[in-house]
Scaffold this motif. Structure first.
Motif, PDB file in Angstrom:
ATOM      1  N   VAL A 131      39.185  34.573  47.239  1.00 28.20           N
ATOM      2  CA  VAL A 131      38.175  35.403  46.582  1.00 28.20           C
ATOM      3  C   VAL A 131      38.552  35.475  45.103  1.00 28.20           C
ATOM      4  O   VAL A 131      39.708  35.730  44.759  1.00 28.20           O
ATOM      5  N   MET A 132      37.573  35.216  44.249  1.00 31.36           N
ATOM      6  CA  MET A 132      37.838  35.040  42.821  1.00 31.36           C
ATOM      7  C   MET A 132      36.876  35.867  41.981  1.00 31.36           C
ATOM      8  O   MET A 132      35.714  36.032  42.351  1.00 31.36           O
ATOM      9  N   ALA A 133      37.367  36.362  40.848  1.00 31.36           N
ATOM     10  CA  ALA A 133      36.508  37.027  39.867  1.00 31.36           C
ATOM     11  C   ALA A 133      35.909  35.949  38.965  1.00 31.36           C
ATOM     12  O   ALA A 133      36.649  35.222  38.303  1.00 31.36           O
ATOM     13  N   GLY A 160      39.044  44.767  51.829  1.00 28.63           N
ATOM     14  CA  GLY A 160      38.740  45.737  50.780  1.00 28.63           C
ATOM     15  C   GLY A 160      37.561  45.310  49.924  1.00 28.63           C
ATOM     16  O   GLY A 160      36.734  46.137  49.529  1.00 28.63           O
ATOM     17  N   ALA A 161      37.465  44.011  49.636  1.00 36.04           N
ATOM     18  CA  ALA A 161      36.339  43.501  48.851  1.00 36.04           C
ATOM     19  C   ALA A 161      35.034  43.662  49.611  1.00 36.04           C
ATOM     20  O   ALA A 161      33.995  44.029  49.045  1.00 36.04           O
ATOM     21  N   VAL A 218      38.050  35.859  30.266  1.00 37.01           N
ATOM     22  CA  VAL A 218      38.146  36.786  31.394  1.00 37.01           C
ATOM     23  C   VAL A 218      38.929  38.037  30.990  1.00 37.01           C
ATOM     24  O   VAL A 218      40.090  37.938  30.588  1.00 37.01           O
ATOM     25  N   PRO A 219      38.340  39.221  31.107  1.00 39.76           N
ATOM     26  CA  PRO A 219      39.088  40.457  30.829  1.00 39.76           C
ATOM     27  C   PRO A 219      39.966  40.892  32.002  1.00 39.76           C
ATOM     28  O   PRO A 219      41.085  41.347  31.816  1.00 39.76           O
ATOM     29  N   GLU A 220      39.457  40.751  33.245  1.00 41.99           N
ATOM     30  CA  GLU A 220      40.201  41.172  34.438  1.00 41.99           C
ATOM     31  C   GLU A 220      40.081  40.080  35.508  1.00 41.99           C
ATOM     32  O   GLU A 220      39.030  39.951  36.144  1.00 41.99           O
ATOM     33  N   PRO A 221      41.134  39.281  35.711  1.00 40.13           N
ATOM     34  CA  PRO A 221      41.041  38.167  36.655  1.00 40.13           C
ATOM     35  C   PRO A 221      41.188  38.554  38.120  1.00 40.13           C
ATOM     36  O   PRO A 221      40.868  37.754  39.001  1.00 40.13           O
ATOM     37  N   GLU A 222      41.684  39.754  38.391  1.00 43.66           N
ATOM     38  CA  GLU A 222      41.978  40.144  39.772  1.00 43.66           C
ATOM     39  C   GLU A 222      40.767  40.817  40.430  1.00 43.66           C
ATOM     40  O   GLU A 222      40.417  41.950  40.090  1.00 43.66           O
ATOM     41  N   PRO A 223      40.116  40.154  41.390  1.00 48.34           N
ATOM     42  CA  PRO A 223      38.941  40.742  42.035  1.00 48.34           C
ATOM     43  C   PRO A 223      39.281  41.907  42.965  1.00 48.34           C
ATOM     44  O   PRO A 223      38.389  42.652  43.369  1.00 48.34           O
ATOM     45  N   LEU A 224      40.561  42.069  43.294  1.00 44.42           N
ATOM     46  CA  LEU A 224      40.972  43.140  44.200  1.00 44.42           C
ATOM     47  C   LEU A 224      41.470  44.383  43.459  1.00 44.42           C
ATOM     48  O   LEU A 224      41.857  45.364  44.080  1.00 44.42           O
ATOM     49  N   SER A 241      51.917  43.188  43.180  1.00 39.73           N
ATOM     50  CA  SER A 241      52.667  42.657  44.321  1.00 39.73           C
ATOM     51  C   SER A 241      51.833  42.727  45.600  1.00 39.73           C
ATOM     52  O   SER A 241      51.908  41.828  46.450  1.00 39.73           O
ATOM     53  N   VAL A 242      51.031  43.777  45.709  1.00 38.22           N
ATOM     54  CA  VAL A 242      50.197  43.936  46.902  1.00 38.22           C
ATOM     55  C   VAL A 242      49.005  42.980  46.869  1.00 38.22           C
ATOM     56  O   VAL A 242      48.682  42.355  47.877  1.00 38.22           O
ATOM     57  N   THR A 243      48.366  42.838  45.694  1.00 37.06           N
ATOM     58  CA  THR A 243      47.214  41.921  45.613  1.00 37.06           C
ATOM     59  C   THR A 243      47.646  40.481  45.879  1.00 37.06           C
ATOM     60  O   THR A 243      46.911  39.711  46.500  1.00 37.06           O
ATOM     61  N   LYS A 244      48.848  40.106  45.423  1.00 37.64           N
ATOM     62  CA  LYS A 244      49.353  38.756  45.706  1.00 37.64           C
ATOM     63  C   LYS A 244      49.535  38.558  47.205  1.00 37.64           C
ATOM     64  O   LYS A 244      49.214  37.492  47.750  1.00 37.64           O
TER      65      LYS A 244
END
Length: 288
Positions: free
Chosen positions: A180-182, A150-151, A123-129, A137-140
């Motif tokens: 929600v997951m990448a 937002g998604a 996985v290059p970018e695990p954060e879908p947001l 801190s905001v995505t958590k």
């Protein structure tokens, strides 16, 4: 030559820490668990997260398969296999059915996985947001509050601009009706394979220091609207020009001589197995 300093390259303390992280990730499907990502003899962004999971789980009796965008013989796949075999001595295979551990970049194999297999996705970018919120801190906080508007807005903007959901790969999924997951940059075609998968699916991001998981028989749904349904890439009426396979993910090619458009299985080992099986059947019919 087998490296006897540490079985599977990592020291035992590192492997235990990664295994504990994996257990937490399995216990909370879709949740990104932070871990102390180690320095590896490959560059970050080239599969260090997936490799650390593989090296932490692999045993002497395991059979390893590594693929990169459907190919077993790409540079990334070959080098990872070399490193694992040099430090473990385990058996390597290109056949999905015989592998116990499958490490993959950008694809889920065409052959359905079973409950005695583990699929490890790089996985290059695990954060879908991340596309609309840069602060961790905001995505958590958004994940904790299950605030995913937002998604949904990103998908809505695609529809307004293109008339359809236009995500090419890494289309976000809802895991176990909670996170929600990448899914890693797999094509949309592979997203449905995650739903109720018999195999354990582990996802590792070395550069971002996150591990997350989809346990066997977990509900996974691709984000979509009721009036704009999720659709995979369409290969209707198309087949592989080599093995004749249909209903699989195909690469579009141009014949150098005729300049005609051709399609070929993206999963190279799947294609070769079909070709070998067809050739054996033809030889058998001739002998008979």
């Amino acid at each position: 030559m087998l490296n006897k300093s540490h079985f599977a390259f990592l020291d035992e303390g590192s492997k235990k820490e990664i295994r504990r992280t994996i257990l937490k990730a399995v216990a909370i499907p879709g949740y990104q668990v932070p871990f102390a990502s180690r320095e590896m003899p490959i560059a970050r962004g080239w599969g260090t997260g997936g490799l650390q999971i593989t090296l932490s789980l692999i045993g002497k009796k395991d059979v390893l398969k590594v693929i990169d965008q459907g190919a077993d013989e790409s540079v990334n796949a070959v080098n990872i296999k070399k490193l694992v075999q040099l430090t473990t001595g385990v058996e390597l295979t290109e056949q999905t059915k015989t592998a116990t551990l499958i490490q993959s970049r950008h694809r889920i194999p065409e052959v359905p996985l079973t409950d005695d297999q583990i699929l490890i996705l790089q996985v290059p970018e695990p954060e879908p947001l991340r596309a609309y919120e840069a602060k961790k801190s905001v995505t958590k906080l958004l994940h904790s509050e299950q605030e995913y508007s937002g998604a949904w807005l990103m998908l809505f903007e695609q529809i307004m601009k293109y008339g359809t959901i236009s995500t090419g790969a890494d289309h976000p999924v809802y895991v176990n009706d909670r996170y929600v997951m990448a899914p890693s940059p797999i094509p949309r075609f592979d997203n449905p394979k995650m739903n109720q998968s018999e195999a354990l699916i582990l996802l590792g991001a070395g550069r971002e220091k996150k591990i997350y998981a989809i346990p066997p028989y977990t509900d996974v749904a691709s984000l979509a609207f009721d009036d704009y349904l999720f659709r995979t890439e369409d290969f209707t009426d198309k087949s592989c020009h080599l093995c004749g396979a249909t209903g699989v993910f195909l690469d579009e090619l141009i014949d150098d001589h005729t300049q005609q458009k051709l399609f070929q299985c993206n999963d190279t080992s799947f294609c070769m197995e079909r070709l070998n099986s067809t050739q054996k059947e033809e030889v058998g019919s001739i002998d008979a």
